[in-house]
Design an enzyme around this catalytic site. Structure first.
Site, PDB file in Angstrom:
ATOM      1  N   HIS A 177      -1.538   1.193   0.882  1.00  0.00           N
ATOM      2  CA  HIS A 177      -1.339   1.053   2.331  1.00  0.00           C
ATOM      3  C   HIS A 177      -0.284   2.031   2.826  1.00  0.00           C
ATOM      4  CE1 HIS A 177      -3.110  -3.274   2.870  1.00  0.00           C
ATOM      5  NE2 HIS A 177      -4.027  -2.350   2.680  1.00  0.00           N
TER       6      HIS A 177
ATOM      7  N   SER B 163      -9.503  -1.269   3.539  1.00  0.00           N
ATOM      8  CA  SER B 163      -8.340  -1.492   4.401  1.00  0.00           C
ATOM      9  C   SER B 163      -7.661  -0.209   4.868  1.00  0.00           C
ATOM     10  CB  SER B 163      -7.313  -2.382   3.699  1.00  0.00           C
ATOM     11  OG  SER B 163      -6.759  -1.716   2.588  1.00  0.00           O
TER      12      SER B 163
ATOM     13  N   ASP C  99       1.471  -6.235   6.272  1.00  0.00           N
ATOM     14  CA  ASP C  99       1.181  -6.806   4.944  1.00  0.00           C
ATOM     15  C   ASP C  99       2.055  -7.992   4.555  1.00  0.00           C
ATOM     16  OD1 ASP C  99      -0.803  -4.962   4.591  1.00  0.00           O
ATOM     17  OD2 ASP C  99       0.411  -3.605   3.370  1.00  0.00           O
TER      18      ASP C  99
END
Length: 179
Positions: free
Chosen positions: A96, A56, A122
């Site tokens: 992230h 990701s 998210d």
């Protein structure tokens, strides 16, 4: 056929040598734990080293990259920073990038994250009803990395028997190595 020559080596040791080898093994394990706890204190993070488990964050980080984290409370979180955070109800932390900040008048800061390789933010990953992350959710911030070295950890998690084989091999090596 499996060779158990190491058992002959252990049998040839006297009790004092065997005790010394077991003690040596215990010292190695306790040293590793002390180093880990020391890193926790120095970095301010409950987990100073993490492995990236998904794609990701590509191209910034790839699956298997080993990240070094810090989590100093006095440093403000900034847009663009890569953070590692935990979500209530999930065991595995997520790596992230901070996408947006939401600062309230009382000084509290909430933020939104997104994986570089993901199409959406998210909010779908957060706990039910949660729209923003808070400082308490942060495990650390990425400060450096070593590419692909964490693949060993991923393989040991994907194939648990491999983990036990490696640990048993290391334990046997420590027990029979006399130096």
């Amino acid at each position: 056929m499996v060779s158990f020559e190491f058992l002959d080596e252990v049998k040839r040791m006297n009790k004092r040598q065997l005790f010394y080898q077991v003690l040596n093994f215990g010292m190695i394990v306790s040293s590793a734990l002390m180093i880990w706890k020391g890193l926790m204190v120095v970095t301010g993070s409950e987990s100073p080293i993490v492995v990236v488990l998904s794609g990701s964050m590509e191209p910034a980080f790839h699956r298997g990259d080993l990240l070094f984290l810090t989590n100093y409370q006095e440093d403000p979180i900034r847009v663009g920073e890569i953070v590692v955070f935990k979500i209530e109800g999930r065991d595995i932390p997520i790596v992230h990038r901070v996408l947006r900040l939401h600062e309230k008048e009382d000084g509290t800061v909430k933020f939104l994250t997104k994986g570089d390789n993901n199409m959406v933010d998210d909010r779908g990953l957060y706990a039910k009803g949660q729209l923003w992350l808070e400082r308490k959710d942060v495990v650390g911030r990425a400060r450096g990395f070593v590419p692909y070295i964490g693949n060993v950890t991923i393989m040991m998690n994907d194939y648990p028997k491999l983990k036990y084989i490696i640990l048993a091999g290391l334990g046997i090596f420590v027990l029979i190595h006399r130096e």
